[in-house]
Design an enzyme around this catalytic site. Sequence first.
Site, PDB file in Angstrom:
ATOM      1  N   THR A 188       0.833  -1.205   0.000  1.00 15.40           N
ATOM      2  CA  THR A 188       0.000   0.000   0.000  1.00 15.40           C
ATOM      3  C   THR A 188       0.866   1.251   0.000  1.00 15.40           C
ATOM      4  O   THR A 188       0.564   2.232  -0.688  1.00 15.40           O
ATOM      5  CB  THR A 188      -0.928   0.010   1.230  1.00 15.40           C
ATOM      6  N   HIS A 212       2.026   1.879  -3.456  1.00 14.34           N
ATOM      7  CA  HIS A 212       0.970   2.504  -4.262  1.00 14.34           C
ATOM      8  C   HIS A 212       0.937   4.016  -4.015  1.00 14.34           C
ATOM      9  O   HIS A 212       0.800   4.814  -4.953  1.00 14.34           O
ATOM     10  CB  HIS A 212      -0.391   1.895  -3.933  1.00 14.34           C
ATOM     11  N   GLU A 248       2.602  -0.367   9.244  1.00 22.83           N
ATOM     12  CA  GLU A 248       3.112  -1.593   9.864  1.00 22.83           C
ATOM     13  C   GLU A 248       4.236  -1.221  10.830  1.00 22.83           C
ATOM     14  O   GLU A 248       5.254  -0.667  10.405  1.00 22.83           O
ATOM     15  CB  GLU A 248       3.627  -2.560   8.801  1.00 22.83           C
ATOM     16  N   ARG A 272      11.118 -14.860  -5.912  1.00 21.68           N
ATOM     17  CA  ARG A 272       9.991 -15.342  -5.110  1.00 21.68           C
ATOM     18  C   ARG A 272       9.812 -16.852  -5.232  1.00 21.68           C
ATOM     19  O   ARG A 272       9.370 -17.505  -4.280  1.00 21.68           O
ATOM     20  CB  ARG A 272       8.720 -14.594  -5.514  1.00 21.68           C
ATOM     21  N   LEU A 281      -7.566 -13.011  -0.982  1.00 22.33           N
ATOM     22  CA  LEU A 281      -6.982 -11.814  -0.377  1.00 22.33           C
ATOM     23  C   LEU A 281      -6.519 -10.825  -1.439  1.00 22.33           C
ATOM     24  O   LEU A 281      -6.557  -9.625  -1.239  1.00 22.33           O
ATOM     25  CB  LEU A 281      -5.803 -12.195   0.516  1.00 22.33           C
TER      26      LEU A 281
END
Length: 345
Positions: A43, A46, A67, A203, A264
């Site tokens: 976020t 973004h 966070e 990843r 999600l």
Amino acid sequence: MKAIMKKVSGPGLVMEQVKKPTQEDLGPRDVLVKIRRASICGTDVHIYKWDEWSQSRIIPPLITGHEMAGEVVAVGSAVTQVKVGDLVAAETHIPCEHCYQCKTGRMHICKNLKILGVDTNGIFAEYAIIPETVLWRFSPEIPLDYASVMEPFGNAIYTASVTNLLGKTVLITGAGPIGLMAIQVAKVAGASTVIVSEVDPLRIKMAYENGADVVINPAEKDLVREVYKLLDDGVDVLLEMSGNRRAFEDGLKCVTMGGEVSVLGIFGGKIEINFDALITMRGLAVYGITGRRMFETWRIADELLRTKKVDLSKVVTHILPFDQWEKGFELMLNKQCGKVVLNLD
């Protein structure tokens, strides 16, 4: 104090000196927290990029970030749940505590929900004012670096725990940080086989490191065909973490008749799927996941970290000084990392 801000409309963020909040700035149920760790979320990226969503939601000037792990240094006159010296993390969803959802145990989807660091000043600062309602006193055995990512860890837990995974076969589409955490959660929950769909080489490597049994690169192989080669009936459960429309559609095709789907990932707009053929006629149960159950999910997160059942060192790849925040965002923008934590000590 130092703070990372969206000072004006447009791409980028800046670090500035701003007024440090004091006891006098606290409302009755507010808490002043010294931020000791802050992690960078998608976020925040973004907001940094100033995409269409950010432009419609963010009103500068705003201190971003949500966070964190920190220490309580002052409390408002009506605060009863934390005290000075407590170590705390913060739930991002700030509920009104009065609406139907809040009164029926669903504060995470409050009708009047506000988001920390989006609708209110956030935690990318040396000190932050945070409502008592959203603070979680985490166990002292949990290192600050990992306590700071309990919020996204909670996303993984909620997504993976909405259905019973004991002995189940699971497909996770997307191995970003939350997808990586979900691999470990699924294993702890007793999943027999965890398959991951991911295209990024880093990843893919991290998915195996976090316990994936099989990783399939859908850019190289047909995901649906490969899953049915491994499992005649497909998977019991799909955890959609990617926000990729093709990944979601292929993931649905991999789920066995009567299976369960937990979503999600955010797709950023309308998606077209054959709902009748993929969901209704196959009897799938689909759960939309937002945030974390307050505070059931936080309790689970705390216990898994306290007892070392989950190892977030396999997900947190970079711990940087607060002044190196730009490097952290660069790593996130270029997808050269897992979770990035900023150290304010």
